[in-house]
Design a protein around this motif. Structure first.
Motif, short mmCIF file in Angstrom:
data_model
loop_
_atom_site.label_atom_id
_atom_site.label_comp_id
_atom_site.label_asym_id
_atom_site.label_seq_id
_atom_site.Cartn_x
_atom_site.Cartn_y
_atom_site.Cartn_z
N ALA A 137 0.79 -1.30 -0.05
CA ALA A 137 0.07 0.15 -0.03
C ALA A 137 0.97 1.30 0.16
O ALA A 137 2.06 1.40 0.56
N ILE A 138 0.42 2.33 -0.62
CA ILE A 138 0.97 3.46 -0.55
C ILE A 138 0.17 4.19 0.49
O ILE A 138 -1.03 4.48 0.32
N ALA A 139 0.74 4.87 1.49
CA ALA A 139 -0.06 5.42 2.70
C ALA A 139 0.20 6.64 2.79
O ALA A 139 1.56 7.40 3.16
N LEU A 140 -0.80 7.54 3.11
CA LEU A 140 -0.39 9.03 3.11
C LEU A 140 -1.46 9.50 4.02
O LEU A 140 -2.90 8.96 4.01
N SER A 141 -1.34 10.26 5.17
CA SER A 141 -2.31 10.87 6.17
C SER A 141 -1.95 12.35 6.47
O SER A 141 -0.63 12.54 6.56
N LEU A 142 -2.81 12.96 6.98
CA LEU A 142 -2.87 14.24 7.48
C LEU A 142 -3.19 14.25 9.06
O LEU A 142 -4.39 13.81 9.24
N PHE A 152 -5.23 8.23 3.31
CA PHE A 152 -5.13 7.31 2.02
C PHE A 152 -4.56 6.29 1.78
O PHE A 152 -3.43 6.12 2.57
N LEU A 153 -5.22 5.12 1.28
CA LEU A 153 -4.53 3.79 1.40
C LEU A 153 -4.36 3.46 -0.49
O LEU A 153 -5.51 3.17 -0.71
N GLY A 154 -3.49 3.95 -1.13
CA GLY A 154 -3.49 3.23 -2.45
C GLY A 154 -2.82 1.85 -2.44
O GLY A 154 -1.75 1.45 -1.93
N CYS A 155 -3.91 0.82 -3.16
CA CYS A 155 -3.86 -0.57 -2.92
C CYS A 155 -3.85 -1.22 -4.37
O CYS A 155 -4.91 -1.66 -4.69
N PRO A 156 -2.61 -1.04 -5.16
CA PRO A 156 -2.92 -1.34 -6.50
C PRO A 156 -3.39 -2.82 -6.64
O PRO A 156 -3.95 -3.33 -7.74
N ASN A 157 -3.20 -3.42 -5.69
CA ASN A 157 -3.58 -5.10 -6.14
C ASN A 157 -4.73 -5.53 -5.19
O ASN A 157 -4.95 -6.71 -5.20
N TYR A 158 -5.40 -4.64 -4.77
CA TYR A 158 -6.53 -4.95 -3.69
C TYR A 158 -7.84 -4.71 -4.41
O TYR A 158 -7.98 -3.58 -4.79
N SER A 170 -7.51 -0.60 -5.91
CA SER A 170 -7.92 0.22 -5.17
C SER A 170 -7.48 1.54 -4.64
O SER A 170 -6.31 1.25 -4.15
N ILE A 171 -8.04 2.58 -4.41
CA ILE A 171 -7.60 3.44 -3.66
C ILE A 171 -8.72 3.56 -2.26
O ILE A 171 -9.92 4.06 -2.57
N PHE A 172 -8.31 3.46 -1.18
CA PHE A 172 -9.28 3.66 0.22
C PHE A 172 -8.99 5.11 0.71
O PHE A 172 -7.72 5.57 0.70
N TYR A 173 -9.82 5.79 1.33
CA TYR A 173 -9.83 7.04 1.91
C TYR A 173 -10.64 7.41 2.77
O TYR A 173 -11.78 6.82 2.88
N ALA A 174 -10.32 8.31 3.76
CA ALA A 174 -11.18 8.80 4.76
C ALA A 174 -11.03 10.20 5.10
O ALA A 174 -9.99 10.71 5.12
N LEU A 185 -8.78 2.15 -8.94
CA LEU A 185 -7.58 3.01 -9.63
C LEU A 185 -7.80 3.17 -10.86
O LEU A 185 -6.94 3.73 -11.68
N ASP A 186 -8.42 2.27 -11.61
CA ASP A 186 -8.86 2.23 -13.01
C ASP A 186 -9.83 3.33 -13.59
O ASP A 186 -9.56 4.17 -14.41
N THR A 187 -11.01 3.14 -13.03
CA THR A 187 -12.17 4.02 -13.42
C THR A 187 -12.48 5.24 -12.90
O THR A 187 -13.22 6.00 -13.24
N GLY A 188 -12.16 5.17 -11.43
CA GLY A 188 -12.45 6.36 -10.78
C GLY A 188 -13.76 5.95 -10.04
O GLY A 188 -14.47 7.05 -9.26
N LYS A 189 -14.57 5.05 -10.29
CA LYS A 189 -15.65 4.76 -9.59
C LYS A 189 -15.37 4.62 -8.38
O LYS A 189 -14.49 4.23 -7.72
N GLN A 190 -16.76 5.22 -7.46
CA GLN A 190 -16.48 5.32 -5.98
C GLN A 190 -17.54 4.97 -5.33
O GLN A 190 -18.67 5.01 -5.70
#
Ligand code: AMP
Ligand code: MG
Length: 329
Positions: A137-142, A152-158, A170-174, A185-190
């Motif tokens: 995962a690529i993890a970022l938070s404020l 934010f968790l970018g999870c290219p294989n989840y 997927s990208i998960f975020y809160a 991560l492909d279509t931007g559908k949320q």
């Protein structure tokens, strides 16, 4: 919406970093050759991911301190590596000079007042999974005055669609007070996500690290037995475990370090914890205390991590108290 600009910038930055990491992971030949002979692909992706996120944060929030995992000396000490990272970064952000990129990576080790506002980045969480061509995962938070306001968790294989396991990642975020979401991560559908509604510990599925060096599988098994859980653990690398609990793919994430002196890194938990909490779940340490992100680079005041759907949190804490020595909580 409060933090709206931060949300948009961070979401876009993590997507770019995820694209960079996917590009590198797809080129890995076999995990075996790479682990034995050459660890550089992960280093290239780690530094590239950190560079992309730092560059985007610097552009929009130049005064915000950043705490990131990677050290810029790795880049400064190796010209060849540094050029490869630069090449990768320019696939995501054009027109960035080599010098500017190095300066951006260096921002990750600034002096930070952890009681105020700061960003934290794990450019590739779950390195071992990345090398196995598995989850990471690529993890970022404020974090603002001890509160995780964005995660934010970018999870290219989840997979975005659990019914299509090999489909787009997927990208998960809160956003604090607004909920938790998953985007393709492909279509931007949320869609919005919530943790599951299980109220009996025995019906729960729990997740833990793949790497047994990172958490005590044996003690987790004792806790699962005390809860009468019969399904085997769901082992998955990285903070994708938090994503699993937030979306109801699992109900519990347990992480008890093998050594009582180990303190968790803030960048291994901030993004995931925010996502679980905003999805209706609860996150604490093994004694039930909330995680304290004001102490520094580590969660100095916390031992172990328990993330649940919220409804069974107390049952899990009871099971921990009955099974784990008090010195471990
Ligand atoms: P996971 O993918 O859940 O196994 O966790 C990966 C993270 O484990 C890495 O980002 C490391 O920061 C962290 N880690 C490294 N060594 C240890 C350790 N001895 N105990 C707990 N976590 C560790
Ligand atoms: Mg990590």
């Amino acid at each position: 919406m409060i933090y709206e600009q931060e949300m948009n910038v961070a979401l876009a930055a993590v997507k770019k970093a995820a694209a960079l990491c996917s590009q590198v992971q797809q080129k890995l030949i076999t995990s075996e050759t790479i682990i034995k002979k050459d660890k550089s692909p992960v280093t290239v992706a780690d530094l590239g991911s950190q560079a992309v996120i730092c560059l985007e944060l610097l552009k929009h929030f130049g005064n915000d301190p950043i705490v990131a995992e990677e050290d810029v000396d790795t880049l400064r000490d190796n010209q060849n590596l540094s050029s490869r990272v630069h090449e990768l970064v320019t696939t995501q952000i054009s027109g960035i000079t080599h010098t500017h990129m190095v300066e951006a990576v260096a921002l990750g080790k600034q002096k930070v007042d952890f009681t105020k506002r700061y960003w934290t980045i794990d450019p590739i969480d779950g390195t071992k999974g990345f090398l196995r061509k598995d989850q990471y995962a690529i993890a970022l938070s404020l974090i603002d005055h001890g509160q995780i306001v964005l995660g934010f968790l970018g999870c290219p294989n989840y997979a975005f669609d659990p019914n299509q396991p090999s489909g787009p990642g997927s990208i998960f975020y809160a956003v604090k007070g607004k909920g938790a979401f998953v985007q393709s991560l492909d279509t931007g559908k949320q869609r919005e996500i919530t943790s599951d509604s299980i109220t009996e510990g025995r019906n729960a599925k729990f997740c833990e690290s793949v790497e047994s060096a990172h958490a005590s599988h044996e003690e987790h098994a004792q806790i699962a037995t005390a809860l009468n859980i019969s399904t085997p653990p769901f082992r998955i690398d990285s903070q994708a475990k938090y994503a699993a609990v937030a979306r109801g793919d699992a109900s519990i994430y347990l992480r008890l370090p093998r050594s009582s002196s180990y303190r968790e890194k803030i960048w291994d938990h901030a993004a995931g914890a925010a996502i679980v909490e905003q999805a209706g779940g609860r996150v604490s340490d093994f004694s039930g205390k909330p995680l304290d992100f004001t102490c520094g680079e580590t969660l100095e005041e916390n031992i172990g991590i328990v993330a649940t759907n919220g409804k069974i949190h107390e049952q899990v804490l009871d099971a921990i108290r009955s099974q784990i020595q008090s010195s471990r909580t």
